[in-house]
Design a protein around this motif. Sequence first.
Motif, PDB file in Angstrom:
ATOM      1  N   HIS A  31      -9.820  -4.659  -1.131  1.00 25.80           N
ATOM      2  CA  HIS A  31     -10.310  -3.914   0.037  1.00 25.80           C
ATOM      3  C   HIS A  31     -11.675  -4.479   0.438  1.00 25.80           C
ATOM      4  O   HIS A  31     -12.432  -4.960  -0.410  1.00 25.80           O
ATOM      5  CB  HIS A  31     -10.456  -2.421  -0.282  1.00 25.80           C
ATOM      6  CG  HIS A  31      -9.218  -1.778  -0.802  1.00 25.80           C
ATOM      7  ND1 HIS A  31      -8.231  -1.284   0.015  1.00 25.80           N
ATOM      8  CD2 HIS A  31      -8.797  -1.579  -2.075  1.00 25.80           C
ATOM      9  CE1 HIS A  31      -7.251  -0.785  -0.725  1.00 25.80           C
ATOM     10  NE2 HIS A  31      -7.568  -0.953  -2.000  1.00 25.80           N
ATOM     11  N   TYR A  61       2.263   2.894  -8.963  1.00 28.09           N
ATOM     12  CA  TYR A  61       1.615   2.412  -7.743  1.00 28.09           C
ATOM     13  C   TYR A  61       0.157   2.087  -8.054  1.00 28.09           C
ATOM     14  O   TYR A  61      -0.570   2.908  -8.628  1.00 28.09           O
ATOM     15  CB  TYR A  61       1.690   3.469  -6.638  1.00 28.09           C
ATOM     16  CG  TYR A  61       0.855   3.112  -5.431  1.00 28.09           C
ATOM     17  CD1 TYR A  61       1.151   1.983  -4.680  1.00 28.09           C
ATOM     18  CD2 TYR A  61      -0.251   3.879  -5.069  1.00 28.09           C
ATOM     19  CE1 TYR A  61       0.375   1.628  -3.592  1.00 28.09           C
ATOM     20  CE2 TYR A  61      -1.026   3.538  -3.983  1.00 28.09           C
ATOM     21  CZ  TYR A  61      -0.715   2.410  -3.248  1.00 28.09           C
ATOM     22  OH  TYR A  61      -1.493   2.052  -2.180  1.00 28.09           O
ATOM     23  N   TYR A  82       4.886   1.398  -0.454  1.00 27.95           N
ATOM     24  CA  TYR A  82       5.406   1.631  -1.804  1.00 27.95           C
ATOM     25  C   TYR A  82       6.337   2.838  -1.834  1.00 27.95           C
ATOM     26  O   TYR A  82       7.368   2.831  -2.516  1.00 27.95           O
ATOM     27  CB  TYR A  82       4.269   1.849  -2.794  1.00 27.95           C
ATOM     28  CG  TYR A  82       4.789   2.085  -4.203  1.00 27.95           C
ATOM     29  CD1 TYR A  82       5.280   1.030  -4.961  1.00 27.95           C
ATOM     30  CD2 TYR A  82       4.806   3.368  -4.759  1.00 27.95           C
ATOM     31  CE1 TYR A  82       5.776   1.235  -6.236  1.00 27.95           C
ATOM     32  CE2 TYR A  82       5.299   3.585  -6.032  1.00 27.95           C
ATOM     33  CZ  TYR A  82       5.786   2.518  -6.776  1.00 27.95           C
ATOM     34  OH  TYR A  82       6.294   2.734  -8.038  1.00 27.95           O
ATOM     35  N   ARG A 111       0.842  -1.182   0.000  1.00 29.48           N
ATOM     36  CA  ARG A 111       0.000   0.000   0.000  1.00 29.48           C
ATOM     37  C   ARG A 111       0.892   1.251   0.000  1.00 29.48           C
ATOM     38  O   ARG A 111       2.108   1.155  -0.018  1.00 29.48           O
ATOM     39  CB  ARG A 111      -0.965  -0.032   1.188  1.00 29.48           C
ATOM     40  CG  ARG A 111      -1.977  -1.191   1.100  1.00 29.48           C
ATOM     41  CD  ARG A 111      -2.845  -1.102  -0.145  1.00 29.48           C
ATOM     42  NE  ARG A 111      -3.815  -2.188  -0.243  1.00 29.48           N
ATOM     43  CZ  ARG A 111      -3.668  -3.255  -1.025  1.00 29.48           C
ATOM     44  NH1 ARG A 111      -2.544  -3.401  -1.747  1.00 29.48           N
ATOM     45  NH2 ARG A 111      -4.599  -4.180  -1.095  1.00 29.48           N
ATOM     46  N   GLU A 112       0.274   2.416   0.036  1.00 29.97           N
ATOM     47  CA  GLU A 112       0.978   3.648  -0.327  1.00 29.97           C
ATOM     48  C   GLU A 112       2.243   3.889   0.487  1.00 29.97           C
ATOM     49  O   GLU A 112       3.307   4.190  -0.062  1.00 29.97           O
ATOM     50  CB  GLU A 112       0.036   4.842  -0.190  1.00 29.97           C
ATOM     51  CG  GLU A 112       0.659   6.138  -0.696  1.00 29.97           C
ATOM     52  CD  GLU A 112      -0.340   7.272  -0.727  1.00 29.97           C
ATOM     53  OE1 GLU A 112       0.031   8.357  -1.211  1.00 29.97           O
ATOM     54  OE2 GLU A 112      -1.491   7.080  -0.275  1.00 29.97           O
ATOM     55  N   ASP A 135      -5.143  -9.289  -3.137  1.00 27.03           N
ATOM     56  CA  ASP A 135      -4.675  -8.668  -4.373  1.00 27.03           C
ATOM     57  C   ASP A 135      -4.535  -9.692  -5.485  1.00 27.03           C
ATOM     58  O   ASP A 135      -4.863  -9.435  -6.646  1.00 27.03           O
ATOM     59  CB  ASP A 135      -3.321  -7.983  -4.141  1.00 27.03           C
ATOM     60  CG  ASP A 135      -3.441  -6.688  -3.357  1.00 27.03           C
ATOM     61  OD1 ASP A 135      -4.572  -6.315  -2.996  1.00 27.03           O
ATOM     62  OD2 ASP A 135      -2.404  -6.053  -3.099  1.00 27.03           O
ATOM     63  N   GLY A 194      -1.798  -0.170  -5.637  1.00 22.70           N
ATOM     64  CA  GLY A 194      -2.415  -0.848  -4.510  1.00 22.70           C
ATOM     65  C   GLY A 194      -3.756  -0.298  -4.073  1.00 22.70           C
ATOM     66  O   GLY A 194      -4.692  -1.057  -3.795  1.00 22.70           O
ATOM     67  N   ASP A 195      -3.885   1.043  -3.993  1.00 24.89           N
ATOM     68  CA  ASP A 195      -5.140   1.614  -3.513  1.00 24.89           C
ATOM     69  C   ASP A 195      -6.277   1.414  -4.503  1.00 24.89           C
ATOM     70  O   ASP A 195      -7.422   1.151  -4.117  1.00 24.89           O
ATOM     71  CB  ASP A 195      -4.960   3.110  -3.237  1.00 24.89           C
ATOM     72  CG  ASP A 195      -4.245   3.369  -1.921  1.00 24.89           C
ATOM     73  OD1 ASP A 195      -4.135   2.425  -1.117  1.00 24.89           O
ATOM     74  OD2 ASP A 195      -3.757   4.490  -1.715  1.00 24.89           O
ATOM     75  N   PRO A 235      -4.510  -7.886   2.100  1.00 27.43           N
ATOM     76  CA  PRO A 235      -3.795  -7.258   0.986  1.00 27.43           C
ATOM     77  C   PRO A 235      -2.977  -8.254   0.171  1.00 27.43           C
ATOM     78  O   PRO A 235      -2.990  -8.219  -1.064  1.00 27.43           O
ATOM     79  CB  PRO A 235      -2.905  -6.230   1.686  1.00 27.43           C
ATOM     80  CG  PRO A 235      -3.619  -5.906   2.953  1.00 27.43           C
ATOM     81  CD  PRO A 235      -4.237  -7.207   3.377  1.00 27.43           C
ATOM     82  N   GLY A 290      -5.902  -2.869  -5.745  1.00 28.18           N
ATOM     83  CA  GLY A 290      -5.708  -3.876  -4.724  1.00 28.18           C
ATOM     84  C   GLY A 290      -7.026  -4.264  -4.076  1.00 28.18           C
ATOM     85  O   GLY A 290      -8.082  -3.688  -4.350  1.00 28.18           O
TER      86      GLY A 290
END
Length: 412
Positions: free
Chosen positions: A49, A41, A17, A13-14, A268, A43-44, A264, A47
């Motif tokens: 959630h 990037y 990363y 995640r941020e 993912d 993930g947000d 995560p 990815g």
Amino acid sequence: MTSVVFVHGTGVREDSYRKSYQRVARGLARVRPEVRLAPCYWGDTYGAHLALGGASFPEREQDRAVPGADGADDPLAVWALLEQDPFAEIELLADSAREDEGGGFAPGRTDPWDALADRVRALAGAGPVTDTTDTTGDGDAAALAEELGPRLYDAALRVAEELSLRLSGTAPGRDTEAMAARAVVALATRLTEHTEDAEEPLPVDGADRDALVRVLTDRLGGTDRGLKGAASWVGGRLLGDPLLWASSPVVQRGRRPMTGKILPGSGDILRYQGRGTGLRTRIADTVALAREREGGPVVLLAHSLGGIASFDLLAMEPAHGVDLLITVGSQAPFLYEIDALTGLRRGDDLPATFPRWINVYDRRDLLGFVGERVFPGRVTDVRVNLRQPFPRSHTGYFAHQGLYERIAAELP
């Protein structure tokens, strides 16, 4: 100017990363300071959630059978322990006896543990468990005994041996017949699975298991056939082993936070397999932007799941604009072998447009695979030695200076 697009892997995640990106930037600056590093990037946005706040989780039952707040009285904690090691209760009791420095019996007296071992050993010649009716529960002891077959009696001999070996000469315990019966059932289940070379655990109903334990406890001369005392004693010791404790239903109390920790990484992967188009589009757009801004060659540096997505993109998109793919700790060759890639079916060749490919791996990384035997002539495997056990061997690549030295030699 050459651009390196850094694509992260699963579970990132941020904040994580950002740290990895800075680490890669420093590593590249030491070996090729003129190279421009571009972030990718995802993930947000792409990815996994819990969008509904965990609405899919079962609610924990609120009744007197639910373990207390400390989890030490969960009856199934004992079976969680025995699933890992059928002799675990015996071993814990032996450890406790050594800690107490008690026990010991005068010469000529019958050791109670040896006597119990003899009774357990006698189970092997007592005939099938069909002539005893258990009226204290709703399980079918005979059905499970038939399923376990001769392994039930093999288990009895081994449990008897363990009782004499580990506990002879120590002070007698409480509910020892029930403890021995649980060990026999747990070991017989494991032996049956091994004999049948089972691909999944043997289906055993908890009521049948408990009924068989009660029948065997009766045959051993026991009276207390419950788990309450054992659960409290074993449960308290289990609390010090989070991995083992996680196999018990007591974790239902903490299921949401525990799932939040593992979501995560595993989520993912699942989301990419089902909804991977967005991530591949993100990579393609970042590549196009890097080429437009710098006008020079573009390199994809991709870790783990990022490498899978990058591979799929390059296998599916002829006009990708990538000059070199560097995968790090990648599962792409493995997924091709089991026919689980989105971008290329097993048996199909890589397209002619697929760029030059360097695949970096560490032999201790259980998630890092090699590709030269899978794609002959189309990939170069590069082994590094991070000198770390798994899982650090999977997450530590970008802290390894040798990685950047090899990258520097390969960059356009």
